[in-house]
Design a protein around this motif. Structure first.
Motif, PDB file in Angstrom:
ATOM      1  N   LEU A   1       0.803  -1.327   0.038  1.00 42.27           N
ATOM      2  CA  LEU A   1      -0.029  -0.115   0.081  1.00 42.27           C
ATOM      3  C   LEU A   1       0.728   1.246   0.024  1.00 42.27           C
ATOM      4  CD1 LEU A   1      -2.635  -0.883   2.793  1.00 42.27           C
ATOM      5  CD2 LEU A   1      -3.204  -0.569   0.170  1.00 42.27           C
ATOM      6  N   PHE A   2       2.052   1.112   0.522  1.00 42.09           N
ATOM      7  CA  PHE A   2       2.657   2.424   0.692  1.00 42.09           C
ATOM      8  C   PHE A   2       4.030   2.455  -0.294  1.00 42.09           C
ATOM      9  CE2 PHE A   2       1.009   1.036   4.647  1.00 42.09           C
ATOM     10  CZ  PHE A   2       0.474   2.085   5.098  1.00 42.09           C
ATOM     11  N   ARG A   3       4.265   3.874  -0.592  1.00 40.70           N
ATOM     12  CA  ARG A   3       5.586   4.048  -1.372  1.00 40.70           C
ATOM     13  C   ARG A   3       6.786   4.321  -0.571  1.00 40.70           C
ATOM     14  NH1 ARG A   3       1.942   8.321  -4.597  1.00 40.70           N
ATOM     15  NH2 ARG A   3       0.825   6.871  -5.849  1.00 40.70           N
ATOM     16  N   ASP A   4       7.866   4.051  -1.402  1.00 36.19           N
ATOM     17  CA  ASP A   4       9.192   4.363  -0.630  1.00 36.19           C
ATOM     18  C   ASP A   4       9.657   6.030  -0.769  1.00 36.19           C
ATOM     19  OD1 ASP A   4      11.633   4.100   0.635  1.00 36.19           O
ATOM     20  OD2 ASP A   4      12.669   3.019  -0.993  1.00 36.19           O
ATOM     21  N   VAL A   5       9.846   6.414   0.247  1.00 38.61           N
ATOM     22  CA  VAL A   5       9.926   8.068   0.573  1.00 38.61           C
ATOM     23  C   VAL A   5      11.353   8.106   0.128  1.00 38.61           C
ATOM     24  CG1 VAL A   5       9.967   9.898   1.982  1.00 38.61           C
ATOM     25  CG2 VAL A   5       8.046   8.063   2.192  1.00 38.61           C
ATOM     26  N   ASN A   6      12.181   7.011   0.423  1.00 34.52           N
ATOM     27  CA  ASN A   6      13.702   7.465   0.027  1.00 34.52           C
ATOM     28  C   ASN A   6      14.045   7.266  -1.449  1.00 34.52           C
ATOM     29  OD1 ASN A   6      14.287   7.967   2.695  1.00 34.52           O
ATOM     30  ND2 ASN A   6      14.513   5.608   3.229  1.00 34.52           N
ATOM     31  N   ALA A   7      13.181   6.526  -2.090  1.00 36.34           N
ATOM     32  CA  ALA A   7      13.291   6.394  -3.510  1.00 36.34           C
ATOM     33  C   ALA A   7      13.018   7.470  -4.322  1.00 36.34           C
ATOM     34  CB  ALA A   7      12.622   5.196  -4.103  1.00 36.34           C
ATOM     35  N   ALA A   8      12.431   8.682  -3.686  1.00 37.09           N
ATOM     36  CA  ALA A   8      11.892   9.656  -4.399  1.00 37.09           C
ATOM     37  C   ALA A   8      13.300  10.365  -4.911  1.00 37.09           C
ATOM     38  CB  ALA A   8      11.060  10.571  -3.507  1.00 37.09           C
ATOM     39  N   ARG A   9      13.298  11.040  -6.032  1.00 37.45           N
ATOM     40  CA  ARG A   9      14.424  11.932  -6.883  1.00 37.45           C
ATOM     41  C   ARG A   9      14.394  13.504  -6.151  1.00 37.45           C
ATOM     42  NH1 ARG A   9      12.660  10.472 -12.776  1.00 37.45           N
ATOM     43  NH2 ARG A   9      10.734  10.847 -11.602  1.00 37.45           N
ATOM     44  N   ASP A  10      13.437  14.055  -5.895  1.00 42.48           N
ATOM     45  CA  ASP A  10      13.387  15.151  -5.532  1.00 42.48           C
ATOM     46  C   ASP A  10      12.520  15.488  -4.250  1.00 42.48           C
ATOM     47  OD1 ASP A  10      11.012  15.130  -6.724  1.00 42.48           O
ATOM     48  OD2 ASP A  10      11.589  16.731  -8.471  1.00 42.48           O
ATOM     49  N   LEU A  11      12.649  16.724  -3.907  1.00 44.75           N
ATOM     50  CA  LEU A  11      11.737  16.991  -2.524  1.00 44.75           C
ATOM     51  C   LEU A  11      10.062  17.013  -2.915  1.00 44.75           C
ATOM     52  CD1 LEU A  11      11.750  18.170   0.236  1.00 44.75           C
ATOM     53  CD2 LEU A  11      11.598  20.311  -0.745  1.00 44.75           C
ATOM     54  N   TYR A  12       9.674  17.144  -4.327  1.00 47.03           N
ATOM     55  CA  TYR A  12       8.237  17.172  -4.361  1.00 47.03           C
ATOM     56  C   TYR A  12       7.716  15.768  -4.483  1.00 47.03           C
ATOM     57  CZ  TYR A  12       9.030  21.972  -5.924  1.00 47.03           C
ATOM     58  OH  TYR A  12       9.211  23.302  -5.716  1.00 47.03           O
ATOM     59  N   GLU A  13       8.628  14.802  -4.965  1.00 48.37           N
ATOM     60  CA  GLU A  13       8.209  13.553  -4.963  1.00 48.37           C
ATOM     61  C   GLU A  13       8.242  12.785  -3.588  1.00 48.37           C
ATOM     62  OE1 GLU A  13      10.729  11.078  -7.547  1.00 48.37           O
ATOM     63  OE2 GLU A  13       9.881  11.874  -9.357  1.00 48.37           O
ATOM     64  N   ARG A  14       9.104  13.264  -2.692  1.00 46.56           N
ATOM     65  CA  ARG A  14       9.343  12.996  -1.452  1.00 46.56           C
ATOM     66  C   ARG A  14       8.059  13.312  -0.859  1.00 46.56           C
ATOM     67  NH1 ARG A  14      14.801  13.336   1.376  1.00 46.56           N
ATOM     68  NH2 ARG A  14      14.933  11.940  -0.095  1.00 46.56           N
ATOM     69  N   HIS A  15       7.572  14.562  -0.757  1.00 47.13           N
ATOM     70  CA  HIS A  15       6.293  15.080  -0.197  1.00 47.13           C
ATOM     71  C   HIS A  15       5.131  14.344  -0.514  1.00 47.13           C
ATOM     72  CE1 HIS A  15       4.125  18.075   1.937  1.00 47.13           C
ATOM     73  NE2 HIS A  15       3.178  18.267   0.678  1.00 47.13           N
TER      74      HIS A  15
ATOM     75  N   HIS B   1       0.906  10.308   0.422  1.00 48.19           N
ATOM     76  CA  HIS B   1       0.300   9.321  -0.039  1.00 48.19           C
ATOM     77  C   HIS B   1       0.389   8.176   1.201  1.00 48.19           C
ATOM     78  CE1 HIS B   1      -0.815   5.649  -2.293  1.00 48.19           C
ATOM     79  NE2 HIS B   1       0.202   4.904  -1.717  1.00 48.19           N
ATOM     80  N   ASN B   2       1.535   8.082   1.847  1.00 41.80           N
ATOM     81  CA  ASN B   2       1.575   7.052   2.822  1.00 41.80           C
ATOM     82  C   ASN B   2       0.734   7.544   4.155  1.00 41.80           C
ATOM     83  OD1 ASN B   2       3.520   5.805   1.575  1.00 41.80           O
ATOM     84  ND2 ASN B   2       5.195   6.440   2.464  1.00 41.80           N
ATOM     85  N   GLN B   3       0.526   8.619   4.362  1.00 41.77           N
ATOM     86  CA  GLN B   3      -0.442   9.285   5.447  1.00 41.77           C
ATOM     87  C   GLN B   3      -1.606   8.839   5.179  1.00 41.77           C
ATOM     88  OE1 GLN B   3       0.976  13.472   6.243  1.00 41.77           O
ATOM     89  NE2 GLN B   3       2.076  12.796   7.941  1.00 41.77           N
ATOM     90  N   ARG B   4      -1.979   8.985   3.849  1.00 52.98           N
ATOM     91  CA  ARG B   4      -3.470   8.666   3.366  1.00 52.98           C
ATOM     92  C   ARG B   4      -3.708   7.098   3.541  1.00 52.98           C
ATOM     93  NH1 ARG B   4      -2.419  12.331  -0.960  1.00 52.98           N
ATOM     94  NH2 ARG B   4      -2.045  10.519  -2.258  1.00 52.98           N
ATOM     95  N   MET B   5      -2.941   6.324   2.979  1.00 53.80           N
ATOM     96  CA  MET B   5      -2.858   4.876   3.131  1.00 53.80           C
ATOM     97  C   MET B   5      -2.972   4.402   4.703  1.00 53.80           C
ATOM     98  SD  MET B   5      -3.486   3.559   0.410  1.00 53.80           S
ATOM     99  CE  MET B   5      -4.135   4.937  -0.651  1.00 53.80           C
ATOM    100  N   SER B   6      -2.549   5.173   5.757  1.00 50.83           N
ATOM    101  CA  SER B   6      -2.451   4.618   6.814  1.00 50.83           C
ATOM    102  C   SER B   6      -3.728   4.616   7.706  1.00 50.83           C
ATOM    103  CB  SER B   6      -1.475   5.816   7.943  1.00 50.83           C
ATOM    104  OG  SER B   6      -2.300   6.932   8.057  1.00 50.83           O
TER     105      SER B   6
END
Length: 123
Positions: A35-49, A54-59
Motif C-alpha cells: 500500500l505504501f510508497r518508498d519515500v527514500n526512492a524519491a528523486r526530489d523534494l516534491y516526489e518525497r512530499h 500518500h503514505n499518510q493517506r494509506m495509513s
C-alpha cells in the motif's frame, strides 16, 4: 486455411485489472507494504512530499490489518491452549504459542507504523 479465415482474438479490456493469484491475494490480505510508497526512492523534494502524503493517506487501512493480525494471534493462542490442555501435544502447543508471539510482535509493528503515519505533522 489462410489467416483471413482464422477467428480473431478479442483484445484485452484496458479497464479490466488482471486477477491476482491466491498467494498474492493472501499476501495482500496479511501484509500492508504494497500500500505504501518508498519515500527514500524519491528523486526530489516534491516526489518525497507526495510519497509521504500518500503514505499518510494509506495509513487509514492499518487498523484493518491490526484487526486481522489480532484475530490470528487469538486463533494461534487458542490452538496453543487446545493442544496443550486437551490433546496434550506439547510440541504443537509450543508451535502455536510461538506463532502467537510472532503475530503479537507484528501487531506492535503495525500499531507503531499507524501512530507515526496517522499523527505525524507535515513540515
Amino acid at each position: 486455411m489462410t489467416s483471413e479465415h482464422q477467428p480473431s482474438a478479442t483484445p484485452p479490456d484496458p479497464d479490466q485489472k488482471p486477477e491476482l493469484s491466491f498467494g498474492q491475494l493472501l499476501y495482500r490480505f496479511l501484509f500492508f507494504d504494497w500500500l505504501f510508497r518508498d519515500v527514500n526512492a524519491a528523486r526530489d523534494l516534491y516526489e518525497r512530499h507526495a510519497a509521504r502524503q500518500h503514505n499518510q493517506r494509506m495509513s487509514r487501512y492499518l487498523p484493518v490489518y491490526l484487526r486481522r493480525w489480532s484475530v490470528l494471534a487469538a486463533f494461534d493462542f487458542c490452538l496453543g491452549i487446545l493442544f496443550e490442555k486437551v490433546v496434550q501435544a506439547t510440541l504443537l502447543s509450543a508451535w502455536f504459542f510461538t506463532w502467537s508471539c510472532v503475530t503479537v510482535t507484528g501487531m506492535v509493528v503495525i500499531t507503531v507504523a499507524w501512530l507515526f503515519l496517522a499523527f505525524a505533522r507535515m513540515p
